[in-house]
Design a protein around this motif. Sequence first.
Motif, PDB file in Angstrom:
ATOM      1  N   VAL A 192      42.854  36.701  35.106  1.00 38.82           N
ATOM      2  CA  VAL A 192      42.279  36.526  36.381  1.00 38.82           C
ATOM      3  C   VAL A 192      42.865  35.239  37.018  1.00 38.82           C
ATOM      4  O   VAL A 192      43.409  35.318  38.158  1.00 38.82           O
ATOM      5  N   VAL A 193      43.177  34.296  36.391  1.00 39.36           N
ATOM      6  CA  VAL A 193      43.674  33.010  36.684  1.00 39.36           C
ATOM      7  C   VAL A 193      45.199  33.390  37.142  1.00 39.36           C
ATOM      8  O   VAL A 193      45.485  32.829  38.600  1.00 39.36           O
ATOM      9  N   ALA A 215      46.427  32.963  41.271  1.00 41.13           N
ATOM     10  CA  ALA A 215      47.312  32.061  41.523  1.00 41.13           C
ATOM     11  C   ALA A 215      48.678  32.750  42.230  1.00 41.13           C
ATOM     12  O   ALA A 215      49.376  32.339  43.031  1.00 41.13           O
ATOM     13  N   GLY A 216      48.908  34.164  41.952  1.00 46.77           N
ATOM     14  CA  GLY A 216      49.745  34.915  42.470  1.00 46.77           C
ATOM     15  C   GLY A 216      49.633  35.193  43.946  1.00 46.77           C
ATOM     16  O   GLY A 216      50.535  35.240  44.728  1.00 46.77           O
ATOM     17  N   ALA A 240      44.560  40.037  45.671  1.00 46.07           N
ATOM     18  CA  ALA A 240      44.199  39.420  44.357  1.00 46.07           C
ATOM     19  C   ALA A 240      42.756  39.672  44.039  1.00 46.07           C
ATOM     20  O   ALA A 240      42.399  39.779  42.923  1.00 46.07           O
ATOM     21  N   VAL A 241      41.883  39.236  45.050  1.00 45.16           N
ATOM     22  CA  VAL A 241      40.588  39.396  44.911  1.00 45.16           C
ATOM     23  C   VAL A 241      40.210  40.884  44.659  1.00 45.16           C
ATOM     24  O   VAL A 241      39.279  41.181  43.638  1.00 45.16           O
ATOM     25  N   TYR A 242      40.630  41.782  45.386  1.00 47.75           N
ATOM     26  CA  TYR A 242      40.400  43.194  45.197  1.00 47.75           C
ATOM     27  C   TYR A 242      40.703  43.638  43.879  1.00 47.75           C
ATOM     28  O   TYR A 242      39.983  44.387  43.181  1.00 47.75           O
ATOM     29  N   ASN A 243      41.854  43.018  43.283  1.00 50.71           N
ATOM     30  CA  ASN A 243      42.199  43.645  41.831  1.00 50.71           C
ATOM     31  C   ASN A 243      41.235  43.008  40.733  1.00 50.71           C
ATOM     32  O   ASN A 243      41.135  43.722  39.650  1.00 50.71           O
ATOM     33  N   LEU A 244      40.310  42.072  41.146  1.00 52.04           N
ATOM     34  CA  LEU A 244      39.391  41.604  40.168  1.00 52.04           C
ATOM     35  C   LEU A 244      38.300  42.776  39.740  1.00 52.04           C
ATOM     36  O   LEU A 244      37.551  42.555  38.893  1.00 52.04           O
ATOM     37  N   ASN A 245      38.242  43.570  40.685  1.00 57.12           N
ATOM     38  CA  ASN A 245      37.221  44.774  40.438  1.00 57.12           C
ATOM     39  C   ASN A 245      37.425  45.389  39.102  1.00 57.12           C
ATOM     40  O   ASN A 245      36.499  45.698  38.475  1.00 57.12           O
TER      41      ASN A 245
END
Length: 425
Positions: free
Chosen positions: A56-57, A61-62, A366-371
């Motif tokens: 997640v970090v 960051a990416g 990046a936020v979307y991939n946290l799903n």
Amino acid sequence: MNLAALHPNLRVRIAVGFLQRLLDSMVMSFMAIYLAFEYGVAVAGVLVVTVMVLGVVGTLAGGHMSDARGRRRTLLLGETGVCLTFALMAVADSPAWHSPAIVYCGYLVNKFAASFAMPANDAMILDVTTPESRKLVYTINYWSINLALAIGALLGGFLYNGHFTLLLALAATGTVAIAAATFFLIAETRPEETEQAESGAAAEPRGSILRDFANGYRLVLQDRAFGRLLVAATLFMCIELQLINYIGVRLARDLPAQDLLSIGSWAVRVDGVEMLGILRAENTVLVVALALVAHLVLRRVPDRVRLYAGAGLFTAGYMVLAVSDTGWVLLVAALVLTVGELMDVPVRQALLADMVPAASRTRYMAVYNLNIRVALVVASLCITIGSVLPPWGMAALYGVFGLVIIWQYHAILTPSAARAELARA
């Protein structure tokens, strides 16, 4: 549109993405097993969770670096890190060294590096596609990923026992090719407005890096339309992951052994675990076989219809999997949910691409991939919930998830609601 008409970056990224998913499925799918044998199940669970948190970090960051410094640089850093850590893991697992601790450290950094590169890869696809081409591109990419996962899991399953060091060495070699392709064949695609925003910000007094990082993601989280799509994607993934969580446990525990097919004295008899394997294989084979066909058949169907019907069929299929104990009913349900998946996913990805502002694409991705991370936690909790609720209760829970998904789609697609969301964002 055909493949030859696509941007060169896009053709390279689809090919590279296929190889990345194949290598990841070939090796990383078996890391939990490796850690369980080396450290025990309880410790392995903690180690895997630590990897997820660091992932997640890495994703966040990416996402920040790709918008601030460019897609190509972020990809090269992440892919080089993946290559070096695979090589380290191969050497550490060799008979001459055999250090599970170093293998785990390599695994930890490997997943951070892979997660670091992921938003830049997703944003680059958005950078070089048009609204008209995105459904086709996402369909091809979705087909490619599923084919790679299937081949990788098959290769890994045959080579894991007794040849894990070879698997790691093959992965290291493959990632050298990936990094080389990015270095020699990929051009920078960061939009001009992103570069102008970053150069304008550089001319002003800057706060700390952490403050810039937080401000960038604060703007993403304030986008309400995007938030609705993120909720829909998370719940969709929660339902999808039930097959390897609650539904898998239920089938293994409750499904009676039965004949799927019998001809005279010959019969195909399966138990719950075998049925689970068949259902997973059916889904993968159908996606690979039907993804491109579905794009051609459904290209004239309105997006609203595809999203609503896709989410409905997908949810209904999993509701049946939650309650049925009949093999052929389960197989039909898997067919139905796969059709729903093929109707929904490419359109949702194209919808995401259309709503993401060019200046913050990788932060959004990046936020979307946290799903996926959130869905993994929720899906795991459903095993505990399923120990209390009866199967029909779990099916009802999936139904609620499906209704919320459709509700979020409706709020995004209704013109007046969409305008209001954008005005508040």
